[in-house]
Every structure is written in structure tokens, then in C-alpha cells.
Design a protein around this motif. Structure first.
Motif, PDB file in Angstrom:
ATOM      1  N   ALA A   8       0.853  -1.274   0.210  1.00 32.26           N
ATOM      2  CA  ALA A   8      -0.210  -0.060  -0.660  1.00 32.26           C
ATOM      3  C   ALA A   8       0.898   1.244  -0.353  1.00 32.26           C
ATOM      4  O   ALA A   8       0.213   2.609  -0.292  1.00 32.26           O
ATOM      5  N   ALA A   9       1.926   0.552   0.863  1.00 35.24           N
ATOM      6  CA  ALA A   9       2.795   2.356   0.817  1.00 35.24           C
ATOM      7  C   ALA A   9       3.891   2.412   0.588  1.00 35.24           C
ATOM      8  O   ALA A   9       4.849   3.466   0.297  1.00 35.24           O
ATOM      9  N   LYS A 154       0.574  -7.012  10.930  1.00 32.35           N
ATOM     10  CA  LYS A 154      -0.267  -6.220  10.458  1.00 32.35           C
ATOM     11  C   LYS A 154       0.596  -4.434   9.725  1.00 32.35           C
ATOM     12  O   LYS A 154       0.383  -4.934   9.023  1.00 32.35           O
ATOM     13  N   ILE A 155       1.933  -4.828  10.122  1.00 34.31           N
ATOM     14  CA  ILE A 155       3.214  -3.929   9.527  1.00 34.31           C
ATOM     15  C   ILE A 155       3.374  -4.353   8.188  1.00 34.31           C
ATOM     16  O   ILE A 155       3.637  -3.625   6.982  1.00 34.31           O
ATOM     17  N   THR A 157       0.917  -4.885   5.862  1.00 33.19           N
ATOM     18  CA  THR A 157       0.141  -4.175   4.639  1.00 33.19           C
ATOM     19  C   THR A 157      -0.094  -2.599   5.004  1.00 33.19           C
ATOM     20  O   THR A 157      -0.718  -1.866   4.380  1.00 33.19           O
ATOM     21  N   GLN A 158       0.147  -2.049   6.425  1.00 28.16           N
ATOM     22  CA  GLN A 158       0.027  -0.752   6.840  1.00 28.16           C
ATOM     23  C   GLN A 158       1.562  -0.480   7.404  1.00 28.16           C
ATOM     24  O   GLN A 158       1.744  -1.158   9.225  1.00 28.16           O
ATOM     25  N   HIS A 159       1.846   0.067   6.542  1.00 26.18           N
ATOM     26  CA  HIS A 159       3.400   1.381   6.942  1.00 26.18           C
ATOM     27  C   HIS A 159       3.443   2.227   6.489  1.00 26.18           C
ATOM     28  O   HIS A 159       4.529   2.646   5.892  1.00 26.18           O
ATOM     29  N   THR A 160       2.660   2.754   6.486  1.00 25.45           N
ATOM     30  CA  THR A 160       2.691   4.665   6.143  1.00 25.45           C
ATOM     31  C   THR A 160       3.895   5.289   7.069  1.00 25.45           C
ATOM     32  O   THR A 160       3.602   4.633   8.153  1.00 25.45           O
ATOM     33  N   GLN A 163       1.968   5.058   9.967  1.00 24.92           N
ATOM     34  CA  GLN A 163       1.649   3.515  10.857  1.00 24.92           C
ATOM     35  C   GLN A 163       2.861   3.876  11.072  1.00 24.92           C
ATOM     36  O   GLN A 163       2.912   2.003  12.262  1.00 24.92           O
ATOM     37  N   TYR A 167       4.551   0.736  16.099  1.00 20.08           N
ATOM     38  CA  TYR A 167       4.568  -0.571  16.128  1.00 20.08           C
ATOM     39  C   TYR A 167       5.492  -0.742  17.576  1.00 20.08           C
ATOM     40  O   TYR A 167       7.120   0.338  17.585  1.00 20.08           O
ATOM     41  N   THR A 287      10.021   1.966   0.727  1.00 16.36           N
ATOM     42  CA  THR A 287       9.326   3.226   1.974  1.00 16.36           C
ATOM     43  C   THR A 287       9.795   4.494   2.815  1.00 16.36           C
ATOM     44  O   THR A 287      10.761   3.680   2.762  1.00 16.36           O
TER      45      THR A 287
END
Length: 289
Positions: A8-9, A154-155, A157-160, A163, A167, A287
């Protein structure tokens, strides 16, 4: 790291060898910028600067890992750092049988004081702080840091950037991976610190941390071969970090080693060794922290 060991990011695709040490010039931030002529770097002329006359004494940690070394045997000439060490030795006029390997833990390598080796090759990043106590060669590899996590976490796919701050990270004490976490990611939770990268990896597998950060080749090896159910999430943009050979402070041998590194770079040898040992680890999404 060091050293230490998405989608995503994702904003940029990594460019692999374009970030490698063989394509860059000698860094102005290294601790010694002295030049040495070919004549002054003959094998006979450097004997006075050696830890033990007649041999080149090279240090690294134990254990050591792919892709930097192979089968935990620095003396076999396999793996990027082992191959680089022997290539430098050859430029200095040493036969493979005249290279002696000794063990030096990573965490003590950059401590001040005398050294029982000529240089240490162990994914040791140059920093101004370390260069107050030891001398570094010019870069033999330019470094990007990367995130390792467990598949399905979670990280992945979710690492903007926002975000990433949420963690719990862990890393080896004294590494540039740990510094990157603290200074660049700036998480809301205090990172957990471990004596070795193996301990940090075990904490990840035990779900005691969400992720760790280390150099991209080490991260990919950990994710693909060393840790079960792990994945390289993404690598971060370069911040100018690079690996240098480590010498005792003021060791004049660094000048001839820099001469050797420059020759290996200009001849294409460093690039060839990176292609051989590191290419499969280097093309990953990037990223932002």
C-alpha cells in the motif's frame, strides 16, 4: 545495520546495484582520506604496519551469515565480505594462505584501544561517533535499511510513515538499524534492545516484537532462509550509510587499503562480486519512514 541481520505505501522501486558501493566514489566522511602510491603499497613496504608480519590478519564476528559469508567459514572466500577481503589481500600482495581470520565481536569492534587484527570486515557502518575511536576505510558497500516482520502481521500491509510509528521494534545494540528506528521512524514505543541480531530475530519469531530493521541483503536472507514465516516488508531510502573496513585509530595501513578498494571499484571487481552474492537481495520496494 550494521549489521547487525507492501504494497500500500510503496512509493519507489529499488534500483538494486545502482545503490551499491561499486558505483559510488570514496566517501568524504570516512576517517582517512590519505592517498598512497603503488610503490608505497607494495607488500614489503606495508610489513611494518601489519599486526603480524608476513600475514594479513582479518577479523569478523562469529557466527557470520549469508550473503556476507557462506557456511560460517570466512576463510572459504565465499560470500561478499569474504570475497572482498581476499580481493583486497591480493591487491596488497598476499596469497590466500597468508590471510589469517580472527574473531572480533561486532559490539566491541569499534571500541577504542589497540586491535588484534589489521582490519575488521563485519558490515560495520561508518558513523562520526565511531570514527572518534577507530579508523574506517572508504566504502566497500553502500547500505539501505529494511524492515523484517512475520507474514500476516499488521505491519506487512500497514506501513505508512504514521503507521510505522505505532509498532514495537527490536534490534541489536549499537547497530545503525537501531539508530534508524530511533532517529528516522521515531516509534511511540521504546525499541527493545538485544545483545545480538540472533536474539532480536528470536524475539520476532516469538512475537515479542513486531519488526526489526537491518540492511537489505541481511533482511532478505533472514526472511527467505533464516526465519520461518518472515518477510521483508520494504526497504528505506538511502541516507548515505555505507560499510567500511575498521582499523585501529590512525592505522596507516588504511591508505593502502583505500588504494586497493579504489582499484577493485575501477576494475569492476566490486560490482561483479555484488552481482554474484547480493543481486538477488537488492531489488525491493522502498517506503518512507
Amino acid at each position: 545495520m550494521r549489521r547487525i541481520m507492501l504494497a500500500a505505501a510503496v512509493t519507489v522501486i529499488g534500483t538494486g546495484l545502482a545503490a551499491c558501493g561499486s558505483t559510488s566514489s570514496s566517501s568524504p566522511s570516512t576517517a582517512s582520506s590519505g592517498k598512497a602510491s603503488t610503490a608505497s603499497c607494495s607488500n614489503s613496504s606495508i610489513q611494518k604496519d601489519l599486526y603480524t608480519k608476513g600475514v594479513l590478519t582479518v577479523a569478523t564476528d562469529n557466527p557470520v551469515y549469508t550473503p556476507w559469508f557462506v557456511s560460517n567459514k570466512p576463510s572459504n572466500g565465499k560470500g561478499y565480505e569474504s570475497a572482498v577481503a581476499y580481493a583486497i589481500a591480493a591487491r596488497l600482495g598476499f596469497k590466500p594462505s597468508q590471510v589469517v581470520w580472527v574473531t572480533e565481536p561486532f559490539s566491541s569492534s569499534y571500541a577504542p584501544g589497540p586491535k588484534k587484527f589489521d582490519f575488521d570486515i563485519n558490515e560495520i557502518s561508518y558513523t562520526p561517533q565511531r570514527a572518534q575511536a577507530v579508523t574506517f576505510s572508504n566504502s566497500y558497500y553502500d547500505v539501505q535499511q529494511a524492515i523484517v516482520a512475520l507474514k500476516g502481521s499488521k505491519i506487512v500491509t500497514q506501513h505508512t510513515p504514521a503507521q510505522l510509528k505505532t509498532y514495537l521494534y527490536g534490534d541489536q545494540v549499537g547497530t545503525t538499524g537501531l539508530t534508524y528506528i530511533t532517529n528516522n521512524i521515531q516509534p511511540t514505543q521504546q525499541p527493545r534492545v538485544f545483545d545480538t541480531l540472533s536474539e532480536a530475530s528470536a524475539a520476532l519469531e516469538a512475537h515479542r516484537i513486531d519488526a526489526l530493521v537491518t540492511d537489505t541483503p541481511t533482511a532478505q536472507y533472514m526472511a527467505s532462509a533464516q526465519l520461518k514465516h518472515a518477510v521483508l516488508v520494504a526497504q528505506f531510502p538511502s541516507v548515505g550509510e555505507h560499510y567500511g573496513l575498521l582499523f585501529h585509530l590512525g592505522n596507516p595501513l588504511v591508505n593502502c587499503v583505500n588504494h586497493a578498494i579504489a582499484a577493485l571499484r575501477s576494475s569492476g571487481t566490486l560490482r561483479a562480486l555484488q552481482r554474484k552474492y547480493l543481486q538477488i537481495y537488492l531489488s525491493f520496494p522502498t517506503t518512507q519512514p
